[in-house]
Design an enzyme around this catalytic site. Structure first.
Site, PDB file in Angstrom:
ATOM      1  N   ASP A  16       0.840  -1.193   0.000  1.00 45.20           N
ATOM      2  CA  ASP A  16       0.000   0.000   0.000  1.00 45.20           C
ATOM      3  C   ASP A  16       0.877   1.246   0.000  1.00 45.20           C
ATOM      4  O   ASP A  16       1.941   1.265   0.620  1.00 45.20           O
ATOM      5  CB  ASP A  16      -0.893  -0.011   1.245  1.00 45.20           C
ATOM      6  CG  ASP A  16      -2.077   0.925   1.122  1.00 45.20           C
ATOM      7  OD1 ASP A  16      -2.274   1.508   0.040  1.00 45.20           O
ATOM      8  OD2 ASP A  16      -2.804   1.088   2.118  1.00 45.20           O
ATOM      9  N   GLY A  17       0.436   2.285  -0.705  1.00 45.06           N
ATOM     10  CA  GLY A  17       1.110   3.571  -0.615  1.00 45.06           C
ATOM     11  C   GLY A  17       1.716   4.104  -1.902  1.00 45.06           C
ATOM     12  O   GLY A  17       2.356   5.159  -1.889  1.00 45.06           O
ATOM     13  N   ARG A  20       0.191   7.603  -2.713  1.00 45.59           N
ATOM     14  CA  ARG A  20       0.623   8.619  -1.745  1.00 45.59           C
ATOM     15  C   ARG A  20       2.094   8.984  -1.946  1.00 45.59           C
ATOM     16  O   ARG A  20       2.490  10.146  -1.843  1.00 45.59           O
ATOM     17  CB  ARG A  20       0.403   8.111  -0.314  1.00 45.59           C
ATOM     18  CG  ARG A  20      -0.980   8.421   0.229  1.00 45.59           C
ATOM     19  CD  ARG A  20      -1.213   7.785   1.561  1.00 45.59           C
ATOM     20  NE  ARG A  20      -1.585   6.371   1.421  1.00 45.59           N
ATOM     21  CZ  ARG A  20      -1.783   5.565   2.442  1.00 45.59           C
ATOM     22  NH1 ARG A  20      -1.611   5.998   3.672  1.00 45.59           N
ATOM     23  NH2 ARG A  20      -2.139   4.316   2.242  1.00 45.59           N
ATOM     24  N   HIS A  33       3.258   3.694  -9.234  1.00 48.96           N
ATOM     25  CA  HIS A  33       3.154   2.255  -9.475  1.00 48.96           C
ATOM     26  C   HIS A  33       4.462   1.691 -10.035  1.00 48.96           C
ATOM     27  O   HIS A  33       4.858   0.571  -9.691  1.00 48.96           O
ATOM     28  CB  HIS A  33       1.995   1.963 -10.427  1.00 48.96           C
ATOM     29  CG  HIS A  33       0.649   2.212  -9.822  1.00 48.96           C
ATOM     30  ND1 HIS A  33       0.307   1.768  -8.563  1.00 48.96           N
ATOM     31  CD2 HIS A  33      -0.447   2.861 -10.305  1.00 48.96           C
ATOM     32  CE1 HIS A  33      -0.939   2.134  -8.295  1.00 48.96           C
ATOM     33  NE2 HIS A  33      -1.410   2.805  -9.334  1.00 48.96           N
ATOM     34  N   GLU A  63     -11.601  -5.378  -6.219  1.00 49.15           N
ATOM     35  CA  GLU A  63     -12.149  -4.038  -6.033  1.00 49.15           C
ATOM     36  C   GLU A  63     -11.371  -2.976  -6.813  1.00 49.15           C
ATOM     37  O   GLU A  63     -11.891  -1.885  -7.082  1.00 49.15           O
ATOM     38  CB  GLU A  63     -12.159  -3.682  -4.544  1.00 49.15           C
ATOM     39  CG  GLU A  63     -13.126  -4.496  -3.688  1.00 49.15           C
ATOM     40  CD  GLU A  63     -12.587  -5.879  -3.325  1.00 49.15           C
ATOM     41  OE1 GLU A  63     -13.388  -6.716  -2.856  1.00 49.15           O
ATOM     42  OE2 GLU A  63     -11.374  -6.131  -3.521  1.00 49.15           O
ATOM     43  N   ARG A  67     -11.178   1.597  -9.887  1.00 49.25           N
ATOM     44  CA  ARG A  67     -10.327   2.768 -10.045  1.00 49.25           C
ATOM     45  C   ARG A  67     -10.520   3.376 -11.439  1.00 49.25           C
ATOM     46  O   ARG A  67     -11.097   2.739 -12.319  1.00 49.25           O
ATOM     47  CB  ARG A  67      -8.861   2.376  -9.828  1.00 49.25           C
ATOM     48  CG  ARG A  67      -8.550   1.999  -8.388  1.00 49.25           C
ATOM     49  CD  ARG A  67      -7.067   1.737  -8.200  1.00 49.25           C
ATOM     50  NE  ARG A  67      -6.761   1.437  -6.807  1.00 49.25           N
ATOM     51  CZ  ARG A  67      -5.527   1.261  -6.332  1.00 49.25           C
ATOM     52  NH1 ARG A  67      -4.487   1.353  -7.157  1.00 49.25           N
ATOM     53  NH2 ARG A  67      -5.333   1.004  -5.053  1.00 49.25           N
ATOM     54  N   LEU A 127      12.136 -19.839  -4.296  1.00 48.07           N
ATOM     55  CA  LEU A 127      11.018 -19.110  -3.710  1.00 48.07           C
ATOM     56  C   LEU A 127       9.756 -19.268  -4.547  1.00 48.07           C
ATOM     57  O   LEU A 127       9.798 -19.156  -5.776  1.00 48.07           O
ATOM     58  CB  LEU A 127      11.377 -17.625  -3.616  1.00 48.07           C
ATOM     59  CG  LEU A 127      10.260 -16.661  -3.199  1.00 48.07           C
ATOM     60  CD1 LEU A 127       9.972 -16.796  -1.716  1.00 48.07           C
ATOM     61  CD2 LEU A 127      10.646 -15.218  -3.543  1.00 48.07           C
ATOM     62  N   SER A 192      -8.225  -5.774   4.128  1.00 49.72           N
ATOM     63  CA  SER A 192      -8.642  -5.428   2.764  1.00 49.72           C
ATOM     64  C   SER A 192      -8.922  -6.651   1.896  1.00 49.72           C
ATOM     65  O   SER A 192      -8.529  -6.710   0.736  1.00 49.72           O
ATOM     66  CB  SER A 192      -7.588  -4.527   2.089  1.00 49.72           C
ATOM     67  OG  SER A 192      -7.498  -3.289   2.752  1.00 49.72           O
ATOM     68  N   GLU A 203       0.496 -13.707  12.114  1.00 51.61           N
ATOM     69  CA  GLU A 203       0.919 -12.523  12.848  1.00 51.61           C
ATOM     70  C   GLU A 203       0.841 -11.328  11.904  1.00 51.61           C
ATOM     71  O   GLU A 203       1.041 -11.466  10.691  1.00 51.61           O
ATOM     72  CB  GLU A 203       2.357 -12.690  13.351  1.00 51.61           C
ATOM     73  CG  GLU A 203       2.555 -13.854  14.312  1.00 51.61           C
ATOM     74  CD  GLU A 203       1.848 -13.645  15.644  1.00 51.61           C
ATOM     75  OE1 GLU A 203       1.835 -12.491  16.133  1.00 51.61           O
ATOM     76  OE2 GLU A 203       1.307 -14.620  16.192  1.00 51.61           O
TER      77      GLU A 203
END
Length: 236
Positions: A16-17, A20, A33, A63, A67, A127, A192, A203
């Protein structure tokens, strides 16, 4: 320092962010982005180095289609470009790419690029990188429920057989361990709609750092915090 940490097998990150980050610098949303993609690359690389088995990144939610069309279109283009551009590094580092969500709803070019990357990395043994893409935790649970009901109607499964293990076999994360740690950037304190079933005993770690500024050092801070916790799973 890393050797002293309790390394989780599976980490989920709510990234997130980006917007901003861009706004604070007077940049466009697209620049935010693009900076977010650079952070993804750093964190994927760091996760492999640290020894994390599974990394799930909340890439594009169901969702997010709400946008502005220009932003969604730019995100889909960025996804396509990134899937092609980063494939060589994924192969070099033996990263196995998976998608949690409905790929079929993506624009043709973006979907094909992702499908090719998934197929190309399928045999990699490093991974496991899950991209939660066109994803909704609620819809994932509904999808699993519909599939179970259909199998019961067809006589392939009886209601008495259904338990947590059976149910989890119908989720996108089938065969993977549940996330031990969920990280959320930009200071927001909510899930979210991310891995709702799988996060029952995860956690949580929330950082005010905006996603484009997140790096290996920030990941290690999260792991240091995680290593100090005692996981009881509802027990004493």
């Amino acid at each position: 320092m890393v050797n002293e940490l309790n390394i989780p097998k599976h980490i989920g990150i709510i990234m997130d962010g980006n917007r901003r980050w861009a706004e604070r610098r007077g940049l466009s949303t697209q620049e935010g982005h693009r900076a977010g993609v650079k952070a993804v690359k750093r964190v994927v690389r760091a996760s492999g180095e640290i020894g994390i088995d599974v990394l799930t990144l909340y890439t594009f939610s169901l969702e997010n289609w709400r946008r502005p069309k220009s932003e969604v279109s730019a995100l889909m283009d960025l996804l396509r470009i990134t899937a092609k551009r980063e494939l060589d590094e994924l192969m070099e580092n033996r990263v196995k790419l998976r998608v949690l969500g409905e790929l079929s709803d993506l624009p043709f070019a973006s979907r094909k690029a992702m499908e090719y990357a998934i197929k190309k990395t399928a045999s990699n043994t490093g991974l496991i990188l899950n991209l939660a893409l066109n994803y909704s935790g609620k819809q994932e649970i509904l999808r699993a429920t519909r599939m179970i009901v259909q199998n019961c109607i067809q006589g392939k499964l009886s209601p008495e057989e259904i338990d947590e293990n059976i149910f989890e076999n119908y989720l996108y994360t089938r065969g993977l361990p549940a996330p031990d740690l969920i990280i959320r950037t930009a200071g927001e304190m909510r899930l979210s709609n991310f891995l709702l079933w799988q996060s029952a005993y995860a956690e949580f770690y929330v950082t005010p750092v905006l996603w484009p500024d997140f790096d290996k050092d920030e990941l290690i801070k999260a792991l240091q915090d995680y290593s100090q916790r005692e996981r009881r799973f509802g027990g004493r």
